[in-house]
Scaffold this motif. Structure first.
Motif, PDB file in Angstrom:
ATOM      1  N   LEU A 160       0.833  -1.204   0.000  1.00  0.00           N
ATOM      2  CA  LEU A 160       0.000   0.000   0.000  1.00  0.00           C
ATOM      3  C   LEU A 160       0.868   1.255   0.000  1.00  0.00           C
ATOM      4  O   LEU A 160       0.648   2.183  -0.797  1.00  0.00           O
ATOM      5  N   GLU A 161       1.860   1.287   0.868  1.00  0.00           N
ATOM      6  CA  GLU A 161       2.718   2.462   0.965  1.00  0.00           C
ATOM      7  C   GLU A 161       3.569   2.640  -0.287  1.00  0.00           C
ATOM      8  O   GLU A 161       3.858   3.763  -0.704  1.00  0.00           O
ATOM      9  N   GLU A 162       3.960   1.528  -0.917  1.00  0.00           N
ATOM     10  CA  GLU A 162       4.690   1.629  -2.178  1.00  0.00           C
ATOM     11  C   GLU A 162       3.790   2.155  -3.289  1.00  0.00           C
ATOM     12  O   GLU A 162       4.215   2.949  -4.129  1.00  0.00           O
ATOM     13  N   ALA A 163       2.544   1.720  -3.283  1.00  0.00           N
ATOM     14  CA  ALA A 163       1.612   2.091  -4.353  1.00  0.00           C
ATOM     15  C   ALA A 163       1.278   3.576  -4.350  1.00  0.00           C
ATOM     16  O   ALA A 163       0.990   4.152  -5.403  1.00  0.00           O
ATOM     17  N   ILE A 164       1.293   4.211  -3.177  1.00  0.00           N
ATOM     18  CA  ILE A 164       0.903   5.627  -3.120  1.00  0.00           C
ATOM     19  C   ILE A 164       2.098   6.563  -3.266  1.00  0.00           C
ATOM     20  O   ILE A 164       1.909   7.783  -3.351  1.00  0.00           O
ATOM     21  N   ARG A 165       3.305   6.009  -3.315  1.00  0.00           N
ATOM     22  CA  ARG A 165       4.495   6.849  -3.374  1.00  0.00           C
ATOM     23  C   ARG A 165       4.465   7.774  -4.590  1.00  0.00           C
ATOM     24  O   ARG A 165       4.166   7.355  -5.704  1.00  0.00           O
ATOM     25  N   ASP A 166       4.746   9.062  -4.345  1.00  0.00           N
ATOM     26  CA  ASP A 166       4.791  10.094  -5.395  1.00  0.00           C
ATOM     27  C   ASP A 166       3.431  10.332  -6.051  1.00  0.00           C
ATOM     28  O   ASP A 166       3.359  10.831  -7.175  1.00  0.00           O
ATOM     29  N   LYS A 167       2.361   9.955  -5.363  1.00  0.00           N
ATOM     30  CA  LYS A 167       1.006  10.212  -5.872  1.00  0.00           C
ATOM     31  C   LYS A 167       0.263  11.116  -4.898  1.00  0.00           C
ATOM     32  O   LYS A 167       0.591  11.177  -3.707  1.00  0.00           O
ATOM     33  N   ASP A 168      -0.737  11.804  -5.401  1.00  0.00           N
ATOM     34  CA  ASP A 168      -1.535  12.713  -4.568  1.00  0.00           C
ATOM     35  C   ASP A 168      -2.576  11.893  -3.809  1.00  0.00           C
ATOM     36  O   ASP A 168      -3.776  11.938  -4.086  1.00  0.00           O
TER      37      ASP A 168
END
Length: 216
Positions: free
Chosen positions: A23-31
């Protein structure tokens, strides 16, 4: 517009800890922002579980949890805390931490305390130590737990999870108008996030309407 993910989890749920990494990898650099939502699998006075005395649960760790943790690069172990603690008190601490702007830090620290350091997160002294390590006021935090200041807040959070959100298993991620249940890989989470972010970029939610150059 920032996309919000509501992440329902319980501190003693191994799949919840597993799911944090992708989950934390998936949201990296995203709003995208994660809003952690409390959920207790076995609220007091339900009988606590003791995996070390349950062969079926030990087999589950060997067959599913350990291989997935290795695949996803998650450092975790089956805590030698018997039986596993109730998590209501830990979540009362979360409500205090959230008011101080440190809710996410607290969530991460409590998860690590249990699944990496094998600490009893039902013990107020352990929870106070966690709170101090993330910069919370020791006296205020200890008092909040001792007086049950956030007990009602936790009961309200559980009622919301059970009755309004319809949560029946954790982890459950509510991403925009989509729901993911269970520990899933980074790619699947990213697909949902991208769909939801694309909807947000349009700035338009379609409904019944009369359009230009059309008769109603």
């Amino acid at each position: 517009m920032t996309l919000r993910i509501q992440a329902y989890s319980d501190f003693i749920c191994p799949f919840c800890f597993l799911a944090k990494a992708p989950l934390e990898e998936a949201i990296r650099d995203k709003d995208v922002e994660i809003e952690w939502m409390p959920f207790e699998l076995r609220p007091n006075p339900a009988p606590p579980i003791d995996p070390w005395e349950d062969p079926s649960k030990l087999k589950g760790w060997e067959s599913y949890i350990t291989p997935t943790a290795q695949k996803w690069g998650v450092d975790m172990k089956l805590p030698r805390v018997s039986p596993h603690p109730y998590t209501g008190l830990a979540f009362e601490g979360f409500h205090y931490a959230s008011e101080q702007g440190k809710g996410n830090e607290y969530i991460n620290k409590v998860f690590r305390a249990f699944f990496q350091d094998e600490q009893d997160i039902g013990n107020p002294e352990i929870l106070t130590k966690v709170a101090v390590e993330i910069g919370l006021n020791e006296v205020e935090f200890r008092d909040a737990l001792a007086t049950g200041r956030y007990k009602q807040a936790q009961e309200t959070a559980l009622q919301h999870a059970y009755e309004k959100a319809g949560i029946t298993a954790v982890p459950t991620f509510i991403i925009g108008d989509e729901r993911l249940q269970g520990a899933v890989g980074k790619e699947m989470i990213e697909q949902v996030i991208e769909r939801q972010l694309a909807k947000g970029k349009s700035g338009l939610t379609e409904g019944l309407s009369c359009k230009l150059d059309e008769t109603c």
